[in-house]
Design a protein around this motif. Structure first.
Motif, PDB file in Angstrom:
ATOM      1  N   LYS A  34       0.738  -1.232   0.115  1.00  0.00           N
ATOM      2  CA  LYS A  34      -0.412  -0.428  -0.113  1.00  0.00           C
ATOM      3  C   LYS A  34       1.014   1.482   0.529  1.00  0.00           C
ATOM      4  N   ASN A  35       1.778   1.272   0.152  1.00  0.00           N
ATOM      5  CA  ASN A  35       3.003   2.363   0.215  1.00  0.00           C
ATOM      6  C   ASN A  35       3.837   2.340  -0.943  1.00  0.00           C
ATOM      7  N   GLY A  36       3.670   1.005  -1.749  1.00  0.00           N
ATOM      8  CA  GLY A  36       4.339   1.929  -3.492  1.00  0.00           C
ATOM      9  C   GLY A  36       5.015   0.708  -3.150  1.00  0.00           C
ATOM     10  N   VAL A  37       5.501   0.048  -2.084  1.00  0.00           N
ATOM     11  CA  VAL A  37       6.677   0.057  -2.046  1.00  0.00           C
ATOM     12  C   VAL A  37       6.662  -1.898  -2.572  1.00  0.00           C
ATOM     13  N   VAL A  38       7.554  -2.270  -3.486  1.00  0.00           N
ATOM     14  CA  VAL A  38       7.805  -3.486  -3.984  1.00  0.00           C
ATOM     15  C   VAL A  38       7.771  -4.600  -3.303  1.00  0.00           C
ATOM     16  N   ARG A  39       7.465  -6.113  -3.121  1.00  0.00           N
ATOM     17  CA  ARG A  39       7.608  -6.762  -2.035  1.00  0.00           C
ATOM     18  C   ARG A  39       7.839  -7.877  -2.043  1.00  0.00           C
ATOM     19  N   ILE A  40       8.343  -8.976  -1.605  1.00  0.00           N
ATOM     20  CA  ILE A  40       8.197 -10.192  -2.246  1.00  0.00           C
ATOM     21  C   ILE A  40       7.533 -11.334  -1.430  1.00  0.00           C
ATOM     22  N   ASN A  41       6.438 -11.815  -1.678  1.00  0.00           N
ATOM     23  CA  ASN A  41       6.397 -12.828  -0.826  1.00  0.00           C
ATOM     24  C   ASN A  41       6.481 -14.387  -0.924  1.00  0.00           C
ATOM     25  N   LYS A  42       7.385 -14.601   0.334  1.00  0.00           N
ATOM     26  CA  LYS A  42       8.281 -15.629   0.646  1.00  0.00           C
ATOM     27  C   LYS A  42       7.774 -17.697   0.897  1.00  0.00           C
ATOM     28  N   LYS A  43       6.447 -16.948   0.838  1.00  0.00           N
ATOM     29  CA  LYS A  43       5.631 -18.300   0.777  1.00  0.00           C
ATOM     30  C   LYS A  43       5.339 -18.747  -0.397  1.00  0.00           C
ATOM     31  N   ILE A  44       4.846 -17.934  -0.746  1.00  0.00           N
ATOM     32  CA  ILE A  44       5.097 -18.543  -2.929  1.00  0.00           C
ATOM     33  C   ILE A  44       5.775 -18.201  -3.697  1.00  0.00           C
ATOM     34  N   CYS A  45       6.711 -17.831  -3.791  1.00  0.00           N
ATOM     35  CA  CYS A  45       8.112 -17.687  -4.303  1.00  0.00           C
ATOM     36  C   CYS A  45       8.995 -19.157  -4.510  1.00  0.00           C
ATOM     37  N   THR A  46       8.575 -19.541  -5.843  1.00  0.00           N
ATOM     38  CA  THR A  46       9.685 -21.002  -5.858  1.00  0.00           C
ATOM     39  C   THR A  46      11.184 -20.675  -6.196  1.00  0.00           C
ATOM     40  N   SER A  47      12.141 -19.501  -6.106  1.00  0.00           N
ATOM     41  CA  SER A  47      13.065 -19.513  -6.188  1.00  0.00           C
ATOM     42  C   SER A  47      14.097 -19.363  -7.092  1.00  0.00           C
ATOM     43  N   CYS A  48      13.436 -18.757  -8.697  1.00  0.00           N
ATOM     44  CA  CYS A  48      14.104 -19.614  -9.661  1.00  0.00           C
ATOM     45  C   CYS A  48      15.083 -18.145  -9.877  1.00  0.00           C
ATOM     46  N   PHE A  49      14.850 -16.359  -9.206  1.00  0.00           N
ATOM     47  CA  PHE A  49      15.431 -15.813  -9.586  1.00  0.00           C
ATOM     48  C   PHE A  49      15.289 -14.924 -11.243  1.00  0.00           C
ATOM     49  N   MET A  50      14.221 -15.438 -11.714  1.00  0.00           N
ATOM     50  CA  MET A  50      14.193 -14.988 -13.225  1.00  0.00           C
ATOM     51  C   MET A  50      13.464 -13.237 -12.547  1.00  0.00           C
ATOM     52  N   CYS A  51      13.420 -12.827 -11.565  1.00  0.00           N
ATOM     53  CA  CYS A  51      13.066 -11.348 -11.312  1.00  0.00           C
ATOM     54  C   CYS A  51      14.816 -10.296 -10.540  1.00  0.00           C
ATOM     55  N   VAL A  52      15.928 -11.595 -10.690  1.00  0.00           N
ATOM     56  CA  VAL A  52      17.160 -11.068 -10.199  1.00  0.00           C
ATOM     57  C   VAL A  52      17.511 -10.627 -11.626  1.00  0.00           C
ATOM     58  N   GLY A  53      17.910 -11.490 -12.925  1.00  0.00           N
ATOM     59  CA  GLY A  53      17.990 -11.365 -13.864  1.00  0.00           C
ATOM     60  C   GLY A  53      17.361 -10.872 -14.864  1.00  0.00           C
ATOM     61  N   PHE A  54      15.771 -10.512 -14.689  1.00  0.00           N
ATOM     62  CA  PHE A  54      15.274  -9.587 -15.627  1.00  0.00           C
ATOM     63  C   PHE A  54      15.133  -7.838 -14.684  1.00  0.00           C
ATOM     64  N   CYS A  55      16.004  -7.482 -13.593  1.00  0.00           N
ATOM     65  CA  CYS A  55      15.677  -6.127 -12.773  1.00  0.00           C
ATOM     66  C   CYS A  55      16.765  -5.693 -13.877  1.00  0.00           C
ATOM     67  N   PRO A  56      16.697  -4.807 -14.122  1.00  0.00           N
ATOM     68  CA  PRO A  56      17.118  -3.509 -14.620  1.00  0.00           C
ATOM     69  C   PRO A  56      17.892  -2.411 -13.840  1.00  0.00           C
TER      70      PRO A  56
END
Lengths: 717, 124
Positions: B65-87
């Motif tokens: 709600k504050n506009g901060v991007v968060r990770i829901n660790k409970k459902i994250c499958t640890s693929c790290f696509m977000c790491v490779g795609f972060c600009p």
């Protein structure tokens, strides 16, 4: 039939309890055996020998199938098995394309072992439930569902009403039924087939997985060779599997950090380069439709031609506009290449679901080429709808397309007519007739039932019933070993003719795709060069199916500096990635050479399995002339300049003042001879006799001199 | 939208932010476990652009709600696509953790920064 009815009628036949246990370095160390006839359920240990020699995936499938059958077993005998396995790397989430399931069975089309791979979640979930492979054997009296509950450690066989249901409905219903709630749906995977699998020999197995963004099930297919037909013949309606959730360490790899690092490197490579290379994230494999047309490789009108003036109507740009979600889709967690596409809210115009709005997975290149240009259909909506019905009815799109192209050519040549087809005017481009044919396959009626037998059986039937010329049918019927060709025109690439013909399961491009190396870039000019390529690439690509990888992230994306490497076609950096990922999961220390040897062991095993079943020799490696050159005057004359030039350049034959028939005869003799010379060179490179039988020496060299294999060799050398 | 903003010209590369961050999140002093990393006065930290939200196929990444991007660790499958795609290369991975981690604009590092090179901003 609705789910409530199924639910009410469900009857538990057998429940089996097993101990849940952690995976160790990619293996659970046990497999699951289910006999749907006797209701026997048991666990089997995976020995070190099985792991060393067969690795996993297709290797395990072939191993267990070999144990299950004899030389006389046919596809519809109860002892035939369907074996499903992912492989030791399968189920990692860090590296793109690591969730494949490999399915092996004796095929109703080829009477030999068939292997086909599928995306989706089933294979990895099977392992997470505690099993490296699943063997399905026997034949049930009534339809059954098998439920593997990897959360509780139970396996049940449930009897359900004996009625066929199409997959787009059934997959969704079963996911709903077995999930605890919406959040749990991602933990369910289903395999099933559709209504046409019972009536044809080209039934496929659908692998559903839950797309959390679409809030619906998606389908991937083990398409080739009639595995779904075997599945329905066993009266298995579905296998459902449930896991507790997925994390990146389910496989308990020895070196997770290395997996993370290599995976991230690949994700970044795809992020940076995919848009300027193959646009896999945008449109998937369909990106090559117009490229194939440009190089005269797009199968058109039953592989007569390689291009068509209307291809622009079904180009990748047209399909890009049809794909609705605009966010790349993978079929397993972590696949950043994300080639799975879907057209949502598509309103069907034909068949039992006419007027309904559905999601259509695809189109992939094979679908667009097969259902499109090869049938003379240049209407993207018709292609999408045929694609939808192939999937939900449980029909292999490639075989359906190639078979339909064959009957269209038969129709145009007068071998078939309206009387023989029950009123279907099967001319190229007749969309209405193509739809009626597919709906007939679903209902098990009319001419659809005859076409559904497959080209090999249709050829015999047309000769016997209609007095057709067997030589002509043999020339234009694009099947080999009983399997229909996939959708590339190999006429101008000798190496690709070998890539189709000198294969284990039949003419499918998953062993070798050498057209550009050979025809466009001229990188493998001699027979020895081609033979080396037809050794290396089939072995390399076999390996994907042993460990659980998808082929696409190997060469549908390439590092920026790839073209400066020694062997750009091999994508050396990616080969090293695979070696490193495999070692990081299993704790082994293989190199790129041992990788090839791992494949060679299984490849030679499969070859000898074919020979054991009465096939797999030189005579079975011959291909129809349509794959090698112009069968008809129409084909020759459409590319006359090319063929005339070849006669001069390759044979010193002056085409001036010669009739087309004379020139075709000379060209044919030349091309047939080239294929034989190629066969000699390839067999030599693979360590086989000139009849195509692996030698005892070769098996010894590979450490595959198992007594049962040597016995087959002894009989046939 | 709450985010950690930066003025790189003020950064001295002292590394205080990294210490504070890894202490706050992982109770240890290890820059590899910091959501902000400084290399030659270049500050690598999430700007809350949210590109990773669309990249994640299982909706494990969301904007709060504050506009901060968060990770829901409970459902994250640890693929790290977000790491490779972060600009911004600001989605982090460490071998000790199953899931990726990132700056949530908590502001601890900003308080510790001696030159105000980093600060919490509410500007879009």
């Amino acid at each position: 039939m609705n789910m409530e009815k199924i639910n009410l009628a469900r009857k538990l036949i057998k429940e089996y309890h097993y101990d849940l246990k952690a995976i160790d370095k990619g293996y659970t160390g046990r497999t699951l055996y289910v006999n749907v006839g006797s209701h026997d359920i048991k666990e089997k240990s995976v020995t070190q020998l099985i792991k060393d020699k067969f690795i996993g995936g297709k290797g395990f499938g072939l191993y267990y199938l070999w144990q299950a059958v004899t030389e006389s077993t046919r596809w519809n005998d109860p002892e035939n098995e369907i074996v499903i396995s992912s492989g030791p790397v399968g189920g990692i989430t860090q590296y793109p394309g690591s969730g494949k399931s490999l399915v092996v069975t004796l095929s109703p089309l080829t009477d030999m072992p068939m292997d086909s791979n599928a995306g989706g979640y089933f294979g990895p979930y099977l392992k997470f439930s505690g099993f490296d492979a699943l063997e399905l054997q026997g034949k049930a009296d009534k339809d059954v569902i098998i439920f593997i509950n990897g959360v509780k450690g139970t396996i049940s066989i449930e009897e359900v009403p004996n009625e066929d249901i199409d997959t787009h409905i059934f997959g969704e219903q079963l996911t709903e039924l077995y999930a605890d709630n919406e959040e749990d749906k991602r933990n369910i995977a289903v395999i099933s087939t559709g209504t046409a699998a019972r009536h044809t020999n080209i039934g496929l197995l659908n692998f559903t997985f839950y797309d959390v963004r679409r809030k619906g099930t998606r389908l991937k297919q083990a398409g080739r060779g009639g595995i779904g037909t075997v599945f329905r013949d066993k009266h298995i309606k579905a296998v459902v599997i449930k896991v507790a959730g997925v994390k990146g360490n389910e496989n308990h790899p020895v070196d997770k950090l290395t997996l993370n690092k290599i995976g991230i490197k690949m994700h970044k490579e795809i992020h940076d380069l995919d848009n300027s290379q193959n646009r896999m994230r945008q449109i998937g494999t369909a990106n090559i439709i117009e490229v194939m047309d440009q190089y005269d490789l797009l199968p058109t009108h039953n592989y007569k031609f390689g291009a068509h003036k209307d291809t622009y109507k079904i180009s990748s740009r047209v399909f890009t506009a049809k794909v609705t979600q605009n966010s790349p889709d993978g079929c397993w967690f972590g696949c950043s290449l994300a080639c799975a596409k879907a057209a949502d809210h598509f309103e069907l115009k034909t068949g039992p679901y006419k007027g309904e709005k559905v999601s259509i997975d695809g189109p992939e290149y094979e679908n667009a080429a097969g259902l499109g240009s090869n049938l003379g259909i240049f209407d993207p909506d018709a292609i999408l709808e045929l694609n939808f019905y192939c999937d939900t009815y449980g029909l292999d799109t490639i075989s359906f397309a190639t078979m339909t192209a064959f009957v269209m050519e038969c129709y145009e040549n007068g071998i078939l007519n309206k009387e023989r087809t029950g009123g279907l005017e099967l001319t190229f481009g007749n969309i209405e007739a193509a739809f009626e044919l597919i709906h007939q396959m679903s209902r098990g009626e009319g001419f659809g039932k005859i076409v559904g037998m497959g080209i090999r059986k249709m050829k015999e039937y047309f000769v016997k019933e209609y007095g057709a010329d067997p030589k002509f049918l043999s020339d234009i019927g694009m099947e080999q070993k009983g399997l229909e060709f996939s959708e590339y025109l190999p006429k101008e690439s000798l190496a690709q003719q070998g890539g189709y013909g000198l294969t284990n399961k039949g003419p499918q491009h998953d062993e070798a795709w050498l057209i550009f190396m050979d025809m466009v870039n001229n990188q493998i000019p001699t027979f020895e060069d081609k033979a080396e390529a037809l050794h290396y690439y089939p072995m390399f690509r076999t390996w994907f199916g042993l460990v659980g990888f998808c082929k696409l992230p190997w060469n549908d994306i390439a590092p920026a500096n790839n073209k400066f490497t020694d062997e750009p076609a091999k994508i050396p950096e990616h080969v090293q990635n695979y070696v490193d990922v495999y070692n990081a999961v299993t704790g082994m220390s293989i190199d790129k050479h041992e990788l090839i040897r791992q494949s060679e062991r299984v490849y030679n095993f499969q070859r000898l399995f074919n020979i054991r079943m009465g096939y797999g020799k030189r005579i079975h490696d011959k291909i129809p002339y349509r794959a090698m050159g112009p069968v008809t005057m129409e084909e020759y004359e459409s590319r006359q300049e090319r063929y005339d030039r070849q006669l001069v350049e390759h044979l010193g034959y002056d085409p001036a003042n010669k009739t087309t028939e004379e020139k075709m005869k000379v060209l044919r003799e030349y091309r047939l001879d080239q294929y034989e010379k190629l066969t000699d060179a390839v067999y030599k490179r693979r360590g086989w006799t000139m009849d195509g039988v692996p030698t005892a020496e070769k098996l010894q060299e590979l450490g595959m001199d198992l007594p049962e294999l040597l016995e087959v060799v002894k009989k046939h050398v | 939208m709450k985010r950690l903003a930066k003025k790189e010209e003020l950064c001295t590369g002292c590394g205080e932010c990294e210490k504070v961050c890894s202490q706050a999140f992982f109770k240890e002093n290890d820059r590899e476990k910091s959501c902000i990393q400084v290399n030659e006065e270049k500050i690598k930290v999430c700007n809350q652009c949210g590109e990773c939200i669309a990249v994640c196929p299982i909706e494990a990444i969301y904007r709060d709600k504050n506009g901060v991007v968060r990770i829901n660790k409970k459902i994250c499958t640890s693929c790290f696509m977000c790491v490779g795609f972060c600009p911004e290369l600001a989605m982090m991975m460490h071998g000790d953790m199953l899931e990726p981690f990132k700056c949530i604009a908590c502001g601890q590092c900003a308080k510790a920064c001696p030159t105000q090179a980093i600060f919490i901003s509410e500007e879009v």
